[in-house]
Design an enzyme around this catalytic site. Sequence first.
Site, PDB file in Angstrom:
ATOM      1  N   ARG A   1       0.843  -1.202   0.000  1.00 42.10           N
ATOM      2  CA  ARG A   1       0.000   0.000   0.000  1.00 42.10           C
ATOM      3  C   ARG A   1       0.878   1.252   0.000  1.00 42.10           C
ATOM      4  O   ARG A   1       2.054   1.209   0.312  1.00 42.10           O
ATOM      5  CB  ARG A   1      -0.886   0.054   1.257  1.00 42.10           C
TER       6      ARG A   1
ATOM      7  N   TYR B   1       7.672   7.643  17.038  1.00 47.21           N
ATOM      8  CA  TYR B   1       7.932   7.629  15.597  1.00 47.21           C
ATOM      9  C   TYR B   1       9.158   8.483  15.259  1.00 47.21           C
ATOM     10  O   TYR B   1      10.008   8.081  14.456  1.00 47.21           O
ATOM     11  CB  TYR B   1       6.688   8.157  14.887  1.00 47.21           C
TER      12      TYR B   1
ATOM     13  N   LYS C   1      12.516   7.035  13.552  1.00 53.10           N
ATOM     14  CA  LYS C   1      12.955   7.519  12.236  1.00 53.10           C
ATOM     15  C   LYS C   1      14.340   8.185  12.312  1.00 53.10           C
ATOM     16  O   LYS C   1      15.127   8.089  11.367  1.00 53.10           O
ATOM     17  CB  LYS C   1      11.919   8.484  11.661  1.00 53.10           C
TER      18      LYS C   1
ATOM     19  N   ILE D   1       2.983  13.225   2.788  1.00 53.08           N
ATOM     20  CA  ILE D   1       2.622  12.445   1.599  1.00 53.08           C
ATOM     21  C   ILE D   1       1.193  11.945   1.776  1.00 53.08           C
ATOM     22  O   ILE D   1       0.820  11.474   2.857  1.00 53.08           O
ATOM     23  CB  ILE D   1       3.566  11.226   1.421  1.00 53.08           C
TER      24      ILE D   1
END
Length: 254
Positions: free
Chosen positions: A17, A155, A159, A188
């Site tokens: 996906r 997160y 990252k 995005i």
Amino acid sequence: MTLRFEGRTAFVTGGSRGIGRAIVEQFAEEGAKVAIIDVNEEALSQTAHELREKGYAIYTKAANVTVAEEVENAMEEVVSSFGSLDILVNNAGVIRDNLLFKMTDSDWQTVMDVHLKGSFNAARAAQKHMVNNKYGRIINISSTSALGNRGQANYAAAKAGLQGFTKTLAIELGKYGITANSVAPGFIETEMTRDTAKRIGISFEDLIQVSVAQIPVGRSGKPADIANAVTFFADEKSSFVNGQVMYVAGGPKN
């Protein structure tokens, strides 16, 4: 037309996906044989069907990147089927957003395990095949959140960790003809950012509008924008580009 990745095999985690799927499609369109592992069996099956309909060589397997044995077994099968493993894209990811005081142990650990342990498992398994062939490209998907983002302590830390991981792989593996680089997307349009809109209680359209207002190029990012950056790093001609983090965010990031 020259196909950049003809004769190459790309292995993409979380490739059924969003950003992962766009990466898979671009590699396939440019001649690569592509392997996808994902935990989402329904999306995996649908993606495999659609790509095979277009005549692409695709391998898929339901596997969890946090389980080293599942990743290793998938890679062995890919090498056995396709003959090599040349490109690894560590894309699999999850979010468990919350402010620090509300963040649970599970919120923290799940994000660490998928992003960091998952990328470690995949890179460690892939490098054996790449070292044997004296060739490889490892691309880790980071994020602009690595620079800090409200509600994403887990997160952001994961990252940012991926960027340090990338640079270390570049140092260790460079002498074997293997490069390691990282792509850090900004905003995005994906299922993941749609979930973010839901979490903060606004429509996806409003989230896009708010985000675009802060992006110098005046538009939101699409999965294809990230696929383009990934394939630049994966290109055979990019052999002198190593240990870099490319922010793909429509404008500069500090």
